[in-house]
Motif scaffolding. Structure first.
Motif, PDB file in Angstrom:
ATOM      1  N   ILE A   1      -6.693   2.698  -0.625  1.00 23.48           N
ATOM      2  CA  ILE A   1      -7.277   2.620   0.719  1.00 23.48           C
ATOM      3  C   ILE A   1      -8.772   2.964   0.681  1.00 23.48           C
ATOM      4  CG2 ILE A   1      -7.129   3.460   3.108  1.00 23.48           C
ATOM      5  CD1 ILE A   1      -4.181   4.260   2.411  1.00 23.48           C
ATOM      6  N   THR A   2      -9.143   3.950  -0.138  1.00 24.25           N
ATOM      7  CA  THR A   2     -10.559   4.308  -0.269  1.00 24.25           C
ATOM      8  C   THR A   2     -11.354   3.144  -0.843  1.00 24.25           C
ATOM      9  OG1 THR A   2      -9.907   6.603  -0.702  1.00 24.25           O
ATOM     10  CG2 THR A   2     -12.182   6.023  -1.169  1.00 24.25           C
ATOM     11  N   ALA A   3     -10.797   2.489  -1.854  1.00 25.39           N
ATOM     12  CA  ALA A   3     -11.469   1.326  -2.455  1.00 25.39           C
ATOM     13  C   ALA A   3     -11.611   0.202  -1.432  1.00 25.39           C
ATOM     14  CB  ALA A   3     -10.691   0.846  -3.682  1.00 25.39           C
ATOM     15  N   MET A   4     -10.574  -0.013  -0.624  1.00 28.72           N
ATOM     16  CA  MET A   4     -10.648  -1.025   0.441  1.00 28.72           C
ATOM     17  C   MET A   4     -11.792  -0.708   1.403  1.00 28.72           C
ATOM     18  SD  MET A   4      -6.536  -1.415   1.198  1.00 28.72           S
ATOM     19  CE  MET A   4      -6.733  -2.307   2.752  1.00 28.72           C
ATOM     20  N   ALA A   5     -11.870   0.567   1.803  1.00 30.34           N
ATOM     21  CA  ALA A   5     -12.895   0.984   2.766  1.00 30.34           C
ATOM     22  C   ALA A   5     -14.296   0.792   2.193  1.00 30.34           C
ATOM     23  CB  ALA A   5     -12.681   2.441   3.172  1.00 30.34           C
TER      24      ALA A   5
ATOM     25  N   THR B   1     -16.380   4.342   9.849  1.00 29.38           N
ATOM     26  CA  THR B   1     -15.730   5.625   9.550  1.00 29.38           C
ATOM     27  C   THR B   1     -14.492   5.397   8.685  1.00 29.38           C
ATOM     28  OG1 THR B   1     -14.506   5.525  11.654  1.00 29.38           O
ATOM     29  CG2 THR B   1     -16.516   6.866  11.606  1.00 29.38           C
ATOM     30  N   PHE B   2     -14.271   6.346   7.786  1.00 25.60           N
ATOM     31  CA  PHE B   2     -13.065   6.364   6.960  1.00 25.60           C
ATOM     32  C   PHE B   2     -12.397   7.708   7.181  1.00 25.60           C
ATOM     33  CE2 PHE B   2     -10.969   7.330   2.810  1.00 25.60           C
ATOM     34  CZ  PHE B   2      -9.994   6.360   2.876  1.00 25.60           C
TER      35      PHE B   2
ATOM     36  N   ILE C   1      -9.881   2.754   8.658  1.00 24.86           N
ATOM     37  CA  ILE C   1     -11.141   2.044   8.426  1.00 24.86           C
ATOM     38  C   ILE C   1     -11.572   1.459   9.763  1.00 24.86           C
ATOM     39  CG2 ILE C   1     -12.319   0.251   7.091  1.00 24.86           C
ATOM     40  CD1 ILE C   1      -9.967   0.385   5.081  1.00 24.86           C
ATOM     41  N   SER C   2     -12.585   2.054  10.368  1.00 26.34           N
ATOM     42  CA  SER C   2     -12.994   1.647  11.719  1.00 26.34           C
ATOM     43  C   SER C   2     -14.493   1.400  11.787  1.00 26.34           C
ATOM     44  CB  SER C   2     -12.620   2.726  12.747  1.00 26.34           C
ATOM     45  OG  SER C   2     -11.215   2.883  12.839  1.00 26.34           O
TER      46      SER C   2
ATOM     47  N   ILE D   1       0.841  -1.209   0.000  1.00 23.63           N
ATOM     48  CA  ILE D   1       0.000   0.000   0.000  1.00 23.63           C
ATOM     49  C   ILE D   1       0.870   1.250   0.000  1.00 23.63           C
ATOM     50  CG2 ILE D   1      -1.647   1.373   1.351  1.00 23.63           C
ATOM     51  CD1 ILE D   1      -2.801  -1.368   2.336  1.00 23.63           C
ATOM     52  N   HIS D   2       1.825   1.307   0.923  1.00 22.41           N
ATOM     53  CA  HIS D   2       2.682   2.497   1.023  1.00 22.41           C
ATOM     54  C   HIS D   2       3.573   2.652  -0.204  1.00 22.41           C
ATOM     55  CE1 HIS D   2       1.046   3.173   4.860  1.00 22.41           C
ATOM     56  NE2 HIS D   2       1.821   2.377   5.559  1.00 22.41           N
ATOM     57  N   GLY D   3       3.833   1.552  -0.894  1.00 26.85           N
ATOM     58  CA  GLY D   3       4.612   1.608  -2.127  1.00 26.85           C
ATOM     59  C   GLY D   3       3.912   2.395  -3.217  1.00 26.85           C
TER      60      GLY D   3
END
Length: 433
Positions: free
Chosen positions: A125-129, A72-73, A85-86, A12-14
């Motif tokens: 990350i948005t797509a994951m959430a 929440t995102f 992502i909580s 992800i950070h890559g």
């Protein structure tokens, strides 16, 4: 295929190497391949220069107090990556992060081969959430915080129940524009047709832009000080105030988070929940609303890490944030000697921020931290008045230890550690350990 949490985070950070790529085409491509999870959630969308995280947290706590399950995102994170992502304030697990990435990674690699190019870290990350929340049938509402701007932000694929714009200030100007009007136009890009929009924005020129876009979209527009009001505000252990809407008054509310800006954020959250109640989307008692507000905490925002000595962390990472911090210090720490440690990113308006801090600091120490865009102590010093009360300590751990020693040895002193949220995250972990 990714198998472990560490591999997932590294991958992800890559994606950071791709930088920022404003636009919704890659998100729309992924949403289509994921069967449009953004259409399966009941969302509240929160944009703004400052105050987004607190507003998200106030809404979550009120709805949670009424028995709802809330996703929440948010960004960035302070303690762990997973908190972005909580559910009900609890970050999803390491295993869930791995499972989500096992779905998103192949899509990202396929997308990379198209003319659209690969998704950025934030898009992934948005797509994951959205995939997570879209597949979770037991989550009642999802509160989505905009990453940057609004119009072209990856979260803007959602169609929310309510849109909120907390504030407008000069930040990320290289992307969002040089004027208040341009920045307001980008933030107002989250407004959807017929979806109510609430704002606590204060600048007349920004309000005009937001109001015009709301009118074009036939979106009901609610402005603090015009359509809903804060009454009887006074500072105590936190803040006490009353919120008056067009058809209801919420008297004697209390929040533990300090600062007039937090009262504004809380009033936005109160109106949002009240509007959800008015439409029948939620059922909440006044007692639950008030209790949810009072319980709300948001780490890294005027957070008291220690009482003796008094140590406060605050992620004031732009001029508006520093201005709010200074106001809060003057309201809640009157008569105390204020010692400040400051570190920021080099692309911020350093001279403005430092000038505000100099007005209240007995001593001001500049430090730096390990982050690609972090300003050096030399850069910070060059943007100061270079007075006798100003010094530089390159190693931030040494700066913090010296600051603790300084305020421990004198009465009636406070150590304020502020600046970049990335910096605050590192300092917080160091102090708590």
């Amino acid at each position: 295929m990714i198998q472990t949490y560490d591999e997932a985070l590294a991958w992800i950070h890559g994606r950071l190497r791709l930088g920022m790529k404003p636009g919704l085409s890659r998100m729309e491509w992924m949403m289509d391949r994921l069967d449009h999870p953004q259409e399966k959630i009941k969302a509240i969308h929160v944009a703004g220069t400052n105050g987004k995280g607190s507003t998200v947290s106030y809404i979550r706590n009120m709805l949670q107090e009424a028995g709802y399950k809330i996703g929440t995102f948010t960004s960035p994170f302070i303690e762990t990556f997973n908190e972005r992502i909580s559910v009900n304030g609890k970050p999803i697990s390491d295993d869930e992060i791995v499972s989500l990435l096992q779905v998103i990674q192949p899509l990202a690699e396929e997308l990379e081969e198209t003319e659209l190019g690969g998704p950025t870290e934030f898009e992934v990350i948005t797509a994951m959430a959205l995939h997570y929340f879209g597949e979770a049938s037991d989550i009642d509402f999802v509160i989505m915080e905009v990453g940057l701007g609004g119009r072209l932000d990856s979260t803007n694929v959602i169609n929310p129940l309510i849109s909120i714009i907390t504030s407008i200030g000069f930040d990320h100007m290289n992307i969002l524009g040089d004027t208040i009007e341009e920045i307001a136009g980008e933030k107002a890009g989250i407004i959807k047709r017929n979806v109510p929009v609430i704002t606590a924005v204060e600048q007349p020129q920004a309000i005009e832009v937001i109001g015009t876009i709301a009118k074009e979209k036939i979106s009901p527009f609610y402005q603090l000080g015009q359509d809903f009001f804060i009454l009887g505000h006074h500072a105590n252990e936190g803040e006490s105030f009353t919120v008056k809407t067009q058809n209801k008054t919420f008297p004697n509310l209390h929040i533990s988070m300090k600062g007039a800006h937090q009262v504004r954020n809380a009033s936005l959250a109160v109106l949002a929940v009240h509007m959800l109640q008015d439409t029948g989307a939620v059922q909440i008692e006044e007692r639950q609303l008030a209790t949810g507000l009072e319980k709300t905490k948001w780490i890294g925002r005027f957070e008291e890490i220690s009482k003796n000595p008094l140590v406060i962390l605050d992620g004031a990472h732009n001029p508006e944030g520093v201005n709010s911090l200074v106001d809060t210090i003057e309201a809640h720490l009157k008569g105390k000697d204020i010692h400040i440690i400051f570190s920021a990113l080099s692309d911020k308006k350093l001279d403005t921020m430092i000038g505000q801090l100099e007005k209240i600091a007995k001593t001001l120490t500049f430090s730096s931290f390990d982050y690609p865009r972090a300003a050096t102590t030399g850069e910070l010093y060059e943007n100061s008045s270079a007075g006798e009360s100003i010094n530089t300590v390159d190693n931030w751990q040494e700066a913090v230890e010296a600051g603790l020693e300084r305020v421990s040895s004198v009465e009636n002193a406070a150590l304020i550690i502020t600046g970049s949220l990335y910096f605050i995250s590192e300092v917080r972990r160091f102090l708590l350990n």
